[in-house]
Design an enzyme around this catalytic site. Sequence first.
Site, PDB file in Angstrom:
ATOM      1  N   ASP A  99     -13.090  -0.784   2.972  1.00 10.63           N
ATOM      2  CA  ASP A  99     -12.128   0.299   3.128  1.00 10.63           C
ATOM      3  C   ASP A  99     -10.716  -0.288   3.001  1.00 10.63           C
ATOM      4  O   ASP A  99     -10.195  -0.414   1.902  1.00 10.63           O
ATOM      5  CB  ASP A  99     -12.404   0.960   4.483  1.00 10.63           C
ATOM      6  N   GLY A 101     -10.100  -3.399   3.681  1.00  6.23           N
ATOM      7  CA  GLY A 101     -10.277  -4.791   3.285  1.00  6.23           C
ATOM      8  C   GLY A 101     -10.053  -5.779   4.423  1.00  6.23           C
ATOM      9  O   GLY A 101     -10.245  -6.979   4.255  1.00  6.23           O
TER      10      GLY A 101
HETATM   11  P1  IMP Z   1     -12.182  -2.201   6.509  1.00  8.93           P
HETATM   12  O1  IMP Z   1     -11.982  -3.398   7.406  1.00  8.93           O
HETATM   13  O2  IMP Z   1     -11.106  -1.169   6.695  1.00  8.93           O
HETATM   14  O3  IMP Z   1     -12.364  -2.550   5.052  1.00  8.93           O
HETATM   15  O4  IMP Z   1     -13.459  -1.443   7.017  1.00  8.93           O
HETATM   16  C1  IMP Z   1     -14.723  -1.891   6.754  1.00  8.93           C
HETATM   17  C2  IMP Z   1     -15.687  -1.564   7.874  1.00  8.93           C
HETATM   18  O5  IMP Z   1     -15.355  -0.337   8.533  1.00  8.93           O
HETATM   19  C3  IMP Z   1     -17.045  -1.351   7.283  1.00  8.93           C
HETATM   20  O6  IMP Z   1     -17.793  -2.549   7.257  1.00  8.93           O
HETATM   21  C4  IMP Z   1     -17.648  -0.280   8.157  1.00  8.93           C
HETATM   22  O7  IMP Z   1     -18.374  -0.861   9.225  1.00  8.93           O
HETATM   23  C5  IMP Z   1     -16.473   0.486   8.713  1.00  8.93           C
HETATM   24  N1  IMP Z   1     -16.233   1.769   7.997  1.00  8.93           N
HETATM   25  C6  IMP Z   1     -15.216   2.077   7.153  1.00  8.93           C
HETATM   26  N2  IMP Z   1     -15.313   3.330   6.687  1.00  8.93           N
HETATM   27  C7  IMP Z   1     -16.431   3.858   7.238  1.00  8.93           C
HETATM   28  C8  IMP Z   1     -17.105   5.131   7.104  1.00  8.93           C
HETATM   29  O8  IMP Z   1     -16.679   6.072   6.395  1.00  8.93           O
HETATM   30  N3  IMP Z   1     -18.246   5.280   7.844  1.00  8.93           N
HETATM   31  C9  IMP Z   1     -18.759   4.301   8.642  1.00  8.93           C
HETATM   32  N4  IMP Z   1     -18.186   3.089   8.759  1.00  8.93           N
HETATM   33  C10 IMP Z   1     -17.037   2.859   8.075  1.00  8.93           C
END
Ligand code: IMP
Length: 176
Positions: A99, A101
């Site tokens: 999402d 990162g």
């Molecule tokens: P980032 O650190 O923002 O890239 O988020 C990544 C982590 O957030 C993923 O490994 C998921 O566990 C969680 N995540 C992000 N978006 C969603 C979603 O729409 N549904 C469920 N989990 C999410």
Amino acid sequence: MFPMRILIAESEIRARVAELGAQLTADLRGSPRLVVVATLRGSICFAADVIRAVDLPIELDVIGIRSYKGDRPGPPERLTGPGSDLRGADVLLVEDIVDTGQTLAVLRAVLARSGAAKVRVCSLLVRAGASSAEDVDYAGFTIGDGFVVGYGLDYNQRFRNLPYIAVPDPEDLAGL
Ligand code: IMP
Ligand code: MG
């Protein structure tokens, strides 16, 4: 379970996993030691399917990381793993969704310290337009902004067992 709008059907996931498996098999064939590192808990369904679609002698490890409480992101924390010695290994990190990162950056830092020769990233989902999308070598599907659950992805630990990716209605999530 209450009805949810299906964003990616089981059959679409199956077809895409087969494509990714073929691509990974072709790309990683020359690797002397390939270790798939699946992130807990979100990537378990995807990783279980992807490893069976890769026709190479792989090793499997896991790394536990938590970045969400309910549907609210927080700073990613490492909880466990990886358990194997990754020095010199080619690592394929398997993620559920990239999402912002932030989580991927933490995972990459951990794997860089492990002495892995090369780290490639395979993520089931990537957010459209996210700058982090370029860090993903193998992406399953690109999705828009809404919160999704199923096929490993949770809301407060629920819905990981859905065989498809769905968009929950926020009203149904109240109280969970
Ligand atoms: P980032 O650190 O923002 O890239 O988020 C990544 C982590 O957030 C993923 O490994 C998921 O566990 C969680 N995540 C992000 N978006 C969603 C979603 O729409 N549904 C469920 N989990 C999410
Ligand atoms: Mg999660």
